[in-house]
Design a protein around this motif. Structure first.
Motif, short mmCIF file in Angstrom:
data_model
loop_
_atom_site.label_atom_id
_atom_site.label_comp_id
_atom_site.label_asym_id
_atom_site.label_seq_id
_atom_site.Cartn_x
_atom_site.Cartn_y
_atom_site.Cartn_z
N ARG A 32 -6.66 -8.37 1.12
CA ARG A 32 -7.40 -8.13 -0.30
C ARG A 32 -8.81 -6.91 0.39
O ARG A 32 -8.30 -6.27 -0.88
CB ARG A 32 -8.16 -9.56 -0.88
CG ARG A 32 -6.76 -9.82 -1.85
CD ARG A 32 -8.24 -11.10 -2.29
NE ARG A 32 -8.74 -10.30 -3.40
CZ ARG A 32 -9.84 -11.68 -3.69
NH1 ARG A 32 -10.33 -12.68 -3.80
NH2 ARG A 32 -11.12 -10.71 -4.85
N ALA A 33 -9.29 -7.64 1.45
CA ALA A 33 -10.33 -6.44 1.37
C ALA A 33 -9.83 -5.34 2.42
O ALA A 33 -10.50 -4.29 1.75
CB ALA A 33 -11.17 -6.99 2.26
N TYR A 34 -8.81 -5.15 2.74
CA TYR A 34 -8.60 -3.70 3.40
C TYR A 34 -7.42 -2.97 2.27
O TYR A 34 -7.92 -1.66 1.76
CB TYR A 34 -7.29 -4.73 4.76
CG TYR A 34 -6.61 -2.35 4.92
CD1 TYR A 34 -7.21 -1.93 6.14
CD2 TYR A 34 -5.40 -2.51 4.59
CE1 TYR A 34 -6.40 -0.50 6.04
CE2 TYR A 34 -5.06 -1.21 4.95
CZ TYR A 34 -4.85 -0.56 6.32
OH TYR A 34 -4.56 0.30 6.37
N ALA A 35 -7.08 -3.56 1.28
CA ALA A 35 -6.17 -3.33 0.31
C ALA A 35 -7.25 -2.96 -0.64
O ALA A 35 -7.35 -1.41 -1.29
CB ALA A 35 -5.64 -4.29 -0.43
N THR A 36 -8.55 -3.11 -1.06
CA THR A 36 -9.97 -2.45 -1.46
C THR A 36 -9.95 -1.39 -0.81
O THR A 36 -10.67 -0.63 -1.69
CB THR A 36 -10.21 -3.64 -1.70
OG1 THR A 36 -9.97 -5.00 -2.61
CG2 THR A 36 -12.18 -3.29 -2.64
N ARG A 37 -10.50 -1.27 0.27
CA ARG A 37 -11.21 -0.48 0.92
C ARG A 37 -10.59 0.09 0.96
O ARG A 37 -10.37 1.85 0.26
CB ARG A 37 -11.25 -0.60 2.43
CG ARG A 37 -12.72 -1.91 2.80
CD ARG A 37 -13.17 -1.59 4.21
NE ARG A 37 -11.83 -1.63 4.65
CZ ARG A 37 -11.79 -3.29 5.37
NH1 ARG A 37 -12.52 -4.26 5.46
NH2 ARG A 37 -10.87 -3.37 6.45
N ARG A 128 0.29 -7.25 -5.64
CA ARG A 128 -0.32 -7.95 -3.83
C ARG A 128 -1.56 -8.57 -4.06
O ARG A 128 -1.52 -9.29 -5.05
CB ARG A 128 -0.73 -6.75 -3.44
CG ARG A 128 0.27 -5.22 -3.40
CD ARG A 128 2.38 -5.66 -3.09
NE ARG A 128 2.40 -6.03 -1.67
CZ ARG A 128 2.92 -6.63 -1.06
NH1 ARG A 128 3.97 -7.09 -1.66
NH2 ARG A 128 2.91 -7.02 0.40
N PRO A 129 -1.88 -9.06 -2.92
CA PRO A 129 -3.00 -9.93 -3.07
C PRO A 129 -4.27 -9.49 -3.35
O PRO A 129 -5.12 -9.43 -3.64
CB PRO A 129 -3.25 -9.65 -1.31
CG PRO A 129 -2.15 -8.92 -0.87
CD PRO A 129 -1.84 -8.63 -1.68
N ILE A 130 -4.60 -7.80 -3.56
CA ILE A 130 -5.49 -6.90 -4.78
C ILE A 130 -5.48 -8.17 -6.22
O ILE A 130 -4.67 -8.49 -6.20
CB ILE A 130 -5.53 -5.44 -4.95
CG1 ILE A 130 -6.75 -4.72 -5.18
CG2 ILE A 130 -4.12 -5.20 -5.62
CD1 ILE A 130 -6.73 -3.69 -5.02
N GLU A 131 -6.88 -8.32 -6.52
CA GLU A 131 -7.25 -8.62 -7.63
C GLU A 131 -7.44 -7.44 -8.95
O GLU A 131 -8.21 -6.95 -8.72
CB GLU A 131 -8.38 -9.86 -7.28
CG GLU A 131 -6.95 -11.17 -7.10
CD GLU A 131 -7.67 -11.82 -7.03
OE1 GLU A 131 -9.16 -12.55 -7.48
OE2 GLU A 131 -7.46 -13.54 -6.03
N THR A 132 -7.86 -8.26 -9.62
CA THR A 132 -8.23 -7.49 -10.82
C THR A 132 -9.69 -7.06 -10.89
O THR A 132 -9.74 -5.55 -10.62
CB THR A 132 -8.29 -8.41 -12.65
OG1 THR A 132 -7.11 -8.96 -12.71
CG2 THR A 132 -8.99 -7.44 -13.08
N ALA A 133 -10.55 -7.84 -10.35
CA ALA A 133 -12.12 -7.45 -9.88
C ALA A 133 -11.97 -6.01 -8.48
O ALA A 133 -13.05 -5.69 -8.00
CB ALA A 133 -12.99 -8.78 -9.18
N ASP A 134 -10.93 -6.61 -8.03
CA ASP A 134 -10.97 -5.35 -6.64
C ASP A 134 -10.79 -4.14 -6.77
O ASP A 134 -11.43 -2.84 -6.49
CB ASP A 134 -10.31 -6.17 -5.18
CG ASP A 134 -10.41 -7.58 -4.90
OD1 ASP A 134 -11.41 -7.99 -4.57
OD2 ASP A 134 -9.75 -8.28 -5.05
N TYR A 135 -9.78 -4.16 -7.65
CA TYR A 135 -9.74 -3.02 -8.10
C TYR A 135 -11.18 -1.90 -8.98
O TYR A 135 -10.68 -1.47 -9.13
CB TYR A 135 -8.13 -2.39 -9.64
CG TYR A 135 -7.36 -2.00 -10.00
CD1 TYR A 135 -6.33 -1.15 -9.72
CD2 TYR A 135 -7.91 -1.58 -11.48
CE1 TYR A 135 -6.23 0.24 -9.48
CE2 TYR A 135 -7.97 -0.42 -11.75
CZ TYR A 135 -6.22 0.63 -11.04
OH TYR A 135 -6.11 1.36 -12.18
#
Length: 302
Positions: A32-37, A128-135
């Motif tokens: 998730r961290a990589y996807a968010t970045r 994908r692993p990303i979640e609503t808060a990450d987006y």
């Protein structure tokens, strides 16, 4: 390697079955961290048209230049005339060019979120692993960062010019720090409000018009009411009226706590007590915008 198995067929028949041989992915899972970045980086680049067509770069780059050119001219004048101080303070600059900032955020907030809504790609992010808060965090941080670059760059130009003009280093550094605090609050508040407005409609044109209307109408209405209050000798109401516009909110905070002159009628900004209310309202609006975006995208991602 694909294996070919010829079928029993008449002479001259070229029919084949190809075993493509799909394999499981055994490489590293970046998570998730990589996807968010990555989403943050892509959104920030998109806010200035980087990685997009030349036409997409024109408006944001033009507005960036418009923000910086007056600061450069002021610096040139201060250096040439050996002025004792800069024509405009660090905390005042963004307020004077609020129209440019509003136009920038109105053009880029819909670009950041409206296309995902229009083409219904938001559920693909959440598959994908990303979640609503990450987006939401990535989009919020990207637009706030883009606004900070837009508003902090001319403040930096003013600071460098003040040092070249050999103005007092301590005073200029203090003013520069106050200016950075001011534009940071402005960037967070404007980004949050514009993203909430833009996320309501998938139509980019509607989003642009709505953001411009909210910032322009609210500032015009508040300024008019403050002017009326001053004419009627109701100066005590001026500060409270300023709570209803994003621009006057930032103006009130910096005039109460950052030593900035107020642009309110009569030049009298909120007191420290009233300024504390301004700070609470600004922080509350930023938090509320984040919460509204979370709720909005939880529904969209279903």
């Amino acid at each position: 390697m694909a294996a070919e198995h010829p079928l029993a067929a008449a002479p001259g028949d070229q029919t084949r079955i190809h075993n493509i041989g799909y394999r499981n992915y055994d490489g590293p899972r970046l998570g998730r961290a990589y996807a968010t970045r990555s989403l943050y980086s892509q959104s920030l680049r998109g806010a200035y048209g980087l990685g997009r067509s030349v036409k997409s770069k024109v408006l944001p780059m033009l507005l960036f230049v418009v923000m910086c050119v007056p600061a450069a001219i002021m610096v040139a004048v201060a250096v040439a005339t050996k002025a004792a101080k800069l024509p405009v303070g660090y905390t005042e600059y963004a307020i004077f060019l609020q129209a440019v900032i509003s136009l920038y955020v109105a053009s880029q907030a819909p670009q950041s979120v409206s296309r995902d809504l229009r083409f219904k790609t938001v559920p693909l992010y959440f598959s994908r692993p990303i979640e609503t808060a990450d987006y939401v965090r990535a989009k919020f941080a990207a637009l706030a960062s883009a606004l900070f670059i837009l508003t902090a760059a001319p403040v930096l130009v003013l600071y460098i010019g003040a040092l070249l003009a050999k103005l007092d280093f301590a005073d200029q550094t203090k003013g520069f720090a106050q200016g950075l605090v001011s534009v940071t609050l402005l960037s967070l508040l404007f980004a949050g409000l514009s993203l909430v407005i833009a996320s309501v409609t998938p139509r980019r044109g509607f989003g642009i018009a709505a953001v411009i209307a909210v910032f322009t109408i609210s500032y015009g209405a508040v300024s008019a009411l403050q002017g009326i209050a001053e004419l009627q000798d109701s100066s005590g109401a001026i500060a409270w009226i300023g709570l209803f516009s994003p621009v006057t909110l930032i103006d009130g905070v910096q005039s109460a706590f950052l030593g900035a002159p107020s642009s309110f009628p009569g030049g009298v900004g909120p007191s420290h007590g009233e300024g504390a209310v301004y700070v609470l309202v600004v922080l509350g609006l930023i938090a509320a915008c984040y919460g509204l975006l979370i709720r909005r995208y939880k529904k969209v991602g279903l």
